[in-house]
Design a protein around this motif. Structure first.
Motif, mmCIF file in Angstrom:
data_model
loop_
_atom_site.group_PDB
_atom_site.id
_atom_site.type_symbol
_atom_site.label_atom_id
_atom_site.label_comp_id
_atom_site.label_asym_id
_atom_site.label_seq_id
_atom_site.Cartn_x
_atom_site.Cartn_y
_atom_site.Cartn_z
ATOM 1 N N UNK A 64 -5.030 3.103 -17.426
ATOM 2 C CA UNK A 64 -4.483 3.485 -16.131
ATOM 3 C C UNK A 64 -3.009 3.142 -16.083
ATOM 4 N N UNK A 65 -2.289 3.907 -15.297
ATOM 5 C CA UNK A 65 -0.892 3.587 -15.125
ATOM 6 C C UNK A 65 -0.748 2.240 -14.443
ATOM 7 N N UNK A 117 1.044 -3.967 -11.534
ATOM 8 C CA UNK A 117 -0.324 -4.480 -11.502
ATOM 9 C C UNK A 117 -0.463 -5.773 -12.281
ATOM 10 N N UNK A 144 5.238 3.282 -5.519
ATOM 11 C CA UNK A 144 4.186 2.355 -5.119
ATOM 12 C C UNK A 144 4.202 2.115 -3.625
ATOM 13 N N UNK A 198 2.874 5.124 -1.849
ATOM 14 C CA UNK A 198 1.437 5.205 -2.084
ATOM 15 C C UNK A 198 0.694 4.209 -1.192
ATOM 16 N N UNK A 199 1.249 3.015 -1.110
ATOM 17 C CA UNK A 199 0.652 2.002 -0.250
ATOM 18 C C UNK A 199 0.626 2.458 1.200
ATOM 19 N N UNK A 255 0.477 5.489 2.303
ATOM 20 C CA UNK A 255 -0.583 6.490 2.453
ATOM 21 C C UNK A 255 -1.937 5.802 2.589
ATOM 22 N N UNK A 256 -2.176 4.846 1.723
ATOM 23 C CA UNK A 256 -3.433 4.102 1.776
ATOM 24 C C UNK A 256 -3.661 3.465 3.126
ATOM 25 N N UNK A 267 -4.548 5.649 5.938
ATOM 26 C CA UNK A 267 -5.935 6.091 5.854
ATOM 27 C C UNK A 267 -6.897 5.016 6.300
ATOM 28 N N UNK A 308 -9.747 5.425 9.085
ATOM 29 C CA UNK A 308 -11.128 5.006 8.858
ATOM 30 C C UNK A 308 -11.582 4.064 9.965
ATOM 31 N N UNK A 338 -6.427 4.927 -12.188
ATOM 32 C CA UNK A 338 -5.538 6.034 -11.850
ATOM 33 C C UNK A 338 -4.596 6.307 -13.011
ATOM 34 N N UNK A 366 -10.721 14.521 0.719
ATOM 35 C CA UNK A 366 -10.563 13.171 0.190
ATOM 36 C C UNK A 366 -11.464 12.238 0.981
ATOM 37 N N UNK A 423 -12.764 8.443 1.610
ATOM 38 C CA UNK A 423 -12.601 7.001 1.410
ATOM 39 C C UNK A 423 -13.900 6.287 1.745
ATOM 40 N N UNK A 424 -14.098 5.174 1.107
ATOM 41 C CA UNK A 424 -15.270 4.372 1.394
ATOM 42 C C UNK A 424 -14.808 2.944 1.659
ATOM 43 N N UNK A 443 -1.993 10.679 -5.097
ATOM 44 C CA UNK A 443 -0.880 9.775 -4.839
ATOM 45 C C UNK A 443 -1.340 8.399 -4.368
ATOM 46 N N UNK A 444 -2.442 8.386 -3.644
ATOM 47 C CA UNK A 444 -2.883 7.102 -3.098
ATOM 48 C C UNK A 444 -3.322 6.140 -4.198
ATOM 49 N N UNK A 445 -3.489 6.659 -5.407
ATOM 50 C CA UNK A 445 -3.913 5.792 -6.497
ATOM 51 C C UNK A 445 -2.783 5.048 -7.174
ATOM 52 N N UNK A 446 -1.561 5.461 -6.905
ATOM 53 C CA UNK A 446 -0.419 4.846 -7.575
ATOM 54 C C UNK A 446 -0.363 3.346 -7.297
ATOM 55 N N UNK A 447 -0.634 2.997 -6.041
ATOM 56 C CA UNK A 447 -0.365 1.640 -5.571
ATOM 57 C C UNK A 447 -1.062 0.539 -6.372
ATOM 58 N N UNK A 448 -2.339 0.696 -6.636
ATOM 59 C CA UNK A 448 -3.020 -0.403 -7.318
ATOM 60 C C UNK A 448 -3.572 0.006 -8.675
ATOM 61 N N UNK A 449 -3.137 1.159 -9.152
ATOM 62 C CA UNK A 449 -3.606 1.587 -10.452
ATOM 63 C C UNK A 449 -5.042 2.085 -10.442
ATOM 64 N N UNK A 450 -5.605 2.187 -9.244
ATOM 65 C CA UNK A 450 -6.959 2.721 -9.121
ATOM 66 C C UNK A 450 -6.999 3.693 -7.957
ATOM 67 N N UNK A 451 -7.802 4.699 -8.108
ATOM 68 C CA UNK A 451 -7.893 5.681 -7.041
ATOM 69 C C UNK A 451 -8.486 5.056 -5.791
ATOM 70 N N UNK A 452 -7.958 5.484 -4.659
ATOM 71 C CA UNK A 452 -8.371 4.885 -3.394
ATOM 72 C C UNK A 452 -9.444 5.700 -2.690
#
Lengths: 299, 299
Positions: free
Chosen positions: A61-62, A66, A186, A189-190, A192-193, A196, A200, B106, B119, B121-122, B142-151
DNA sequence: CGGACGGTTGATGCGTATCAATAAAGGTGG
DNA sequence: CCACCTTTATTGATACGCATCAACCGTCCG
């Protein structure tokens, strides 16, 4: 539909004297910035930039920052990177100050050094919505990139300090320093998270649980920044809270009272905006157990 | 808590045969992409970016593609820029396919050539939330950039086609081609904006108005992409709609029925998921007039 | 055919909005 | 300092919107 009287212009012209309310504030001013040597975070694999790039990234993963596990360290690292590579000016803001207004031309973003800020969107027909709350380490203004105009108002809720970063400068810096670009990506991206997560919360939680989760999130947010997480000082009215959480101020008040009655929170001596959380884990558990209350079914 | 059976891996290995449901689909498959000359849709003035771009942006508010007024032109321009500078592979997806799963590493983003995507989310405690709907010209991941994992999960709701862009490649391209970076920043900024619009909608509108606004937004979205805006084909169940809009499926159904009764929409012959909007302006007016219904007060 | 799924519609109850009254806190000027 | 006003917060009574439960219909598909 009231318009805050203090405009961006007036802020711009303010003398920059920083009041040290905020324990988080470390950086005094820009002077010490330029001389700062470039230090790499321990063990950072220097992602992306060699052109002969390993095509492993399809496997691994990118990784941006991290490798730095501690989020607080990551934040400090990020802020240091920006200071070094952009060398931004900074300014002091006071409660009620507006950093930018919705609809005005976008050309600057801000990086928060201290303070608390709310972002207020307005719909065409006049509805107002607090869409986000921001703290130290967060950026302000990204939403303005898209159409060249700011999409919301950014209002300081407290005395604070922000770095002023012209977007053109930021872009330039990103071109020159890919690690800065990674930082910016980053951050967006944060954002956006988090947006969301708000959605939720509003969509799936009953008001009581929503207030509880809000408090948990605030506490976590403070902890992540190295601040006290068990003693929150909400810098907003019940009306603001309600607006942000999608409920009325009366409901907010009732929910808080109920949480207080149930010992999940306790009101501080210095007013009802100060809230202490005796047991964060229990409050988080409360959110989970109360989460089945609303629209939890999909299919 | 059901898990969609088709994993990313299975998609990856699928043969790429495209079914032309979607009228928006122009690019047939990856073979023709590399050799593709800059084909302009009829009547497009092809105002391609000269690399010797004006450095006025320090004076004027920053402008990415603002110079192109027509949003559809802007989108085409954007997609062309990406195709030229990244030369991505593409793949076909079918309804129910999952492009990426929440929590998985990600390393790739996607640019949508055609189709409709949701999309999901859980939360930790199992709440599911559709946080966004995406169409041609939108990006995924794009939301996956932040922590290296898809959100979140990205699920195709229809047959479609996406460009596959390894994030490392994208970063590299951004370094080499600042105009690509501008494109990416704009896309992320737009995503932030839209997420906020959702929040505003959920927080400030009564369910009836919210459904109406959702339809308006979908219609505008289609128009912006050069597709029919007066005849929508919702590609989702009432349950999905309700989840996305923060209400139950029954309420969605009732609201749609009421809008139909009030002649603001009309159900199509091919099922109740097809909705025609005789007068979009009137529907938009309806949203505004009904908007005072909820929590409209701040202060 | 039967069974699963998606959609509609009705009856009912709960959760919040709304309205209203009161208290507490903060600011201002005398 | 107090009187006065404004803002903010709390709490109760009531109304209403929407969730919930349930019945039913249509379509698709093995």
């Amino acid at each position: 539909m009231r318009v805050n009287t203090s405009t961006t212009e007036t802020i711009m012209s303010e003398a920059a004297q920083l009041i040290h309310h905020d324990r988080s504030h470390q950086i005094s001013s820009r002077e010490r910035l330029p001389s700062f040597p470039s230090r790499a975070p321990a063990g950072m694999p220097s992602p992306m930039m060699d052109d002969s790039a390993d095509l492993q990234d399809s496997i691994l993963p990118f990784q941006g920052f991290q490798t730095l596990q501690d989020p607080q360290q990551r934040m400090l690292e990020m802020m240091r990177t920006v200071r070094e590579l952009v060398q931004p000016a900074s300014k002091v803001v006071r409660p009620g100050d507006v950093l930018y207004h919705s609809g005005l031309p976008f050309n600057t973003v801000f990086l928060i050094n201290s303070g608390a800020y709310k972002l207020v969107s307005r719909s065409l027909d006049g509805r107002e919505q607090i869409v986000s709350l921001k703290f130290r380490g967060d950026w302000l203004g990204f939403s303005g990139i898209a159409h060249g105009r700011h999409a919301c108002d950014a209002v300081a809720m407290d005395t604070g300090n922000v770095s002023i970063i012209p977007y053109a400068t930021l872009l330039e810096g990103c071109v020159r320093h890919p690690e800065l670009m990674a930082v910016v990506h980053e951050a967006m991206s944060t954002e956006i998270r988090r947006e969301r997560e708000s959605l939720m919360s509003v969509c799936t939680l009953a008001s009581q649980a929503r207030v509880a989760e809000f408090l948990c999130a605030w506490a976590r947010s403070m902890a992540q920044r190295g601040l006290r997480a068990d003693e929150l000082t909400l810098r907003m009215t019940r009306a603001d809270l309600g607006n942000y959480l999608g409920m009325t101020l009366e409901t907010v008040s009732r929910c808080l009272s109920r949480l207080n009655r149930e010992q999940l929170i306790r009101f501080g001596e210095r007013g009802r905006r100060q809230i202490s959380i005796p047991d964060l884990a229990r409050l988080e558990q409360y959110v989970i157990s109360g989460s089945s209350a609303r629209t939890a079914r999909l299919q």
